[in-house]
Design a protein around this motif. Structure first.
Motif, short mmCIF file in Angstrom:
data_model
loop_
_atom_site.label_atom_id
_atom_site.label_comp_id
_atom_site.label_asym_id
_atom_site.label_seq_id
_atom_site.Cartn_x
_atom_site.Cartn_y
_atom_site.Cartn_z
N ALA A 75 -4.09 -0.59 15.85
CA ALA A 75 -4.72 -1.64 15.06
C ALA A 75 -4.10 -1.75 13.67
O ALA A 75 -4.12 -2.80 13.06
N GLY A 76 -3.56 -0.63 13.17
CA GLY A 76 -2.95 -0.66 11.85
C GLY A 76 -2.97 0.68 11.16
O GLY A 76 -2.94 1.73 11.81
N GLU A 77 -3.02 0.65 9.83
CA GLU A 77 -3.05 1.87 9.02
C GLU A 77 -4.24 1.81 8.07
O GLU A 77 -4.51 0.77 7.47
N TYR A 78 -4.90 2.96 7.88
CA TYR A 78 -6.04 3.08 6.98
C TYR A 78 -5.64 3.90 5.77
O TYR A 78 -5.04 4.96 5.91
N TYR A 79 -6.03 3.43 4.60
CA TYR A 79 -5.73 4.11 3.35
C TYR A 79 -7.01 4.31 2.55
O TYR A 79 -7.95 3.52 2.67
N SER A 80 -7.02 5.34 1.71
CA SER A 80 -8.10 5.50 0.73
C SER A 80 -7.48 5.38 -0.66
O SER A 80 -6.34 5.78 -0.87
N ASP A 81 -8.24 4.82 -1.58
CA ASP A 81 -7.82 4.73 -2.97
C ASP A 81 -8.28 6.00 -3.65
O ASP A 81 -9.44 6.14 -4.03
N VAL A 82 -7.37 6.95 -3.80
CA VAL A 82 -7.72 8.27 -4.31
C VAL A 82 -8.14 8.24 -5.78
O VAL A 82 -8.71 9.21 -6.28
N ALA A 116 -11.45 1.79 0.48
CA ALA A 116 -10.52 1.94 1.59
C ALA A 116 -9.81 0.61 1.82
O ALA A 116 -10.34 -0.45 1.51
N ARG A 117 -8.61 0.71 2.36
CA ARG A 117 -7.82 -0.48 2.70
C ARG A 117 -7.33 -0.32 4.12
O ARG A 117 -6.81 0.73 4.49
N ILE A 118 -7.47 -1.38 4.89
CA ILE A 118 -6.96 -1.39 6.25
C ILE A 118 -5.93 -2.50 6.33
O ILE A 118 -6.25 -3.67 6.13
N ASP A 119 -4.69 -2.13 6.57
CA ASP A 119 -3.62 -3.11 6.72
C ASP A 119 -3.49 -3.40 8.21
O ASP A 119 -3.16 -2.51 9.00
N LEU A 120 -3.76 -4.63 8.57
CA LEU A 120 -3.85 -5.04 9.97
C LEU A 120 -2.47 -5.19 10.61
O LEU A 120 -1.56 -5.72 10.00
N LYS A 121 -2.38 -4.73 11.87
CA LYS A 121 -1.14 -4.99 12.61
C LYS A 121 -1.36 -5.35 14.07
O LYS A 121 -0.41 -5.68 14.75
N ALA A 151 0.83 -1.21 0.00
CA ALA A 151 0.00 0.00 0.00
C ALA A 151 0.86 1.25 0.00
O ALA A 151 0.52 2.25 -0.63
N LYS A 152 1.98 1.22 0.72
CA LYS A 152 2.88 2.37 0.76
C LYS A 152 3.54 2.59 -0.60
O LYS A 152 3.81 3.72 -0.98
N GLU A 153 3.84 1.50 -1.30
CA GLU A 153 4.51 1.59 -2.58
C GLU A 153 3.57 2.06 -3.69
O GLU A 153 4.00 2.61 -4.68
N ASN A 154 2.29 1.83 -3.53
CA ASN A 154 1.32 2.14 -4.56
C ASN A 154 0.78 3.55 -4.34
O ASN A 154 0.09 3.81 -3.38
N ALA A 155 1.05 4.45 -5.27
CA ALA A 155 0.71 5.86 -5.12
C ALA A 155 -0.79 6.12 -5.06
O ALA A 155 -1.21 7.17 -4.61
N GLN A 156 -1.61 5.17 -5.49
CA GLN A 156 -3.05 5.40 -5.47
C GLN A 156 -3.61 5.37 -4.05
O GLN A 156 -4.68 5.88 -3.80
N TRP A 157 -2.88 4.81 -3.10
CA TRP A 157 -3.37 4.69 -1.73
C TRP A 157 -2.83 5.85 -0.89
O TRP A 157 -1.62 6.02 -0.76
N GLN A 158 -3.74 6.62 -0.33
CA GLN A 158 -3.41 7.78 0.51
C GLN A 158 -3.61 7.39 1.98
O GLN A 158 -4.70 6.97 2.35
#
Length: 156
Positions: free
Chosen positions: A38-45, A62-67, A24-31
């Motif tokens: 619990a983790g990090e939340y991203y939106s697909d811009v 949205a993407r939630i990467d669990l930790k 998700a960090k490598e993919n520029a579409q995810w903000q």
């Protein structure tokens, strides 16, 4: 577990937490929207779009990467038969519809993914609109969608 089982539990954690992923960090579409224990939340811009016939309703991904180790252990136990020995639950993908005028949301789809990218469970939900909880990733997602709308990217 009940009708929606682990998926509803996942939603409960998601409404109050966030997640992380190298992809998700490598993919520029995810903000990145938010990060917590619990983790990090991203939106697909790139995926914001107006819902037909509803001028103030915007669909977002949205993407939630669990930790959270305890939550990952619980999901690993629940989906153990679908996982290989070295694989574990890693992320949830959500399709969310935000109604900007009345500050409500509903989740249309949720998909639980493993580290290896395998779909562990996918559900289409028939939820009613609910108020966006303060201090959650959903509030941050609403702000991203509002900015997208103000910048004119939301024109049909």
């Amino acid at each position: 577990m009940k009708k929606y089982g682990a998926m509803l539990f996942c939603l409960a954690v998601l409404a109050g937490g966030a997640a992380q992923s190298a992809s998700a960090k490598e993919n520029a579409q995810w903000q990145l929207l938010e990060e917590n224990a619990a983790g990090e939340y991203y939106s697909d811009v790139t995926a914001f779009r107006r819902v037909e016939k509803k001028e103030n309703a915007i669909q977002a991904r949205a993407r939630i990467d669990l930790k959270d180790p305890g939550f990952i252990r619980l999901l690993t136990h629940h989906f153990g038969r679908k996982l290989t020995k070295d694989d574990k639950p890693a992320a949830c993908l959500l399709t969310v519809v935000l109604h900007l005028e009345d500050h409500t949301y509903r989740i249309e789809n949720i998909q639980l993914l493993s580290q290896e990218g395998k779909t562990l469970e996918k559900k289409a939900l028939k939820e009613d609109y609910k108020p966006i909880p303060k201090g959650t990733f959903l509030e941050n997602l609403e702000k991203e969608v509002q900015a997208w709308d103000i910048l004119g990217k939301g024109t049909i």
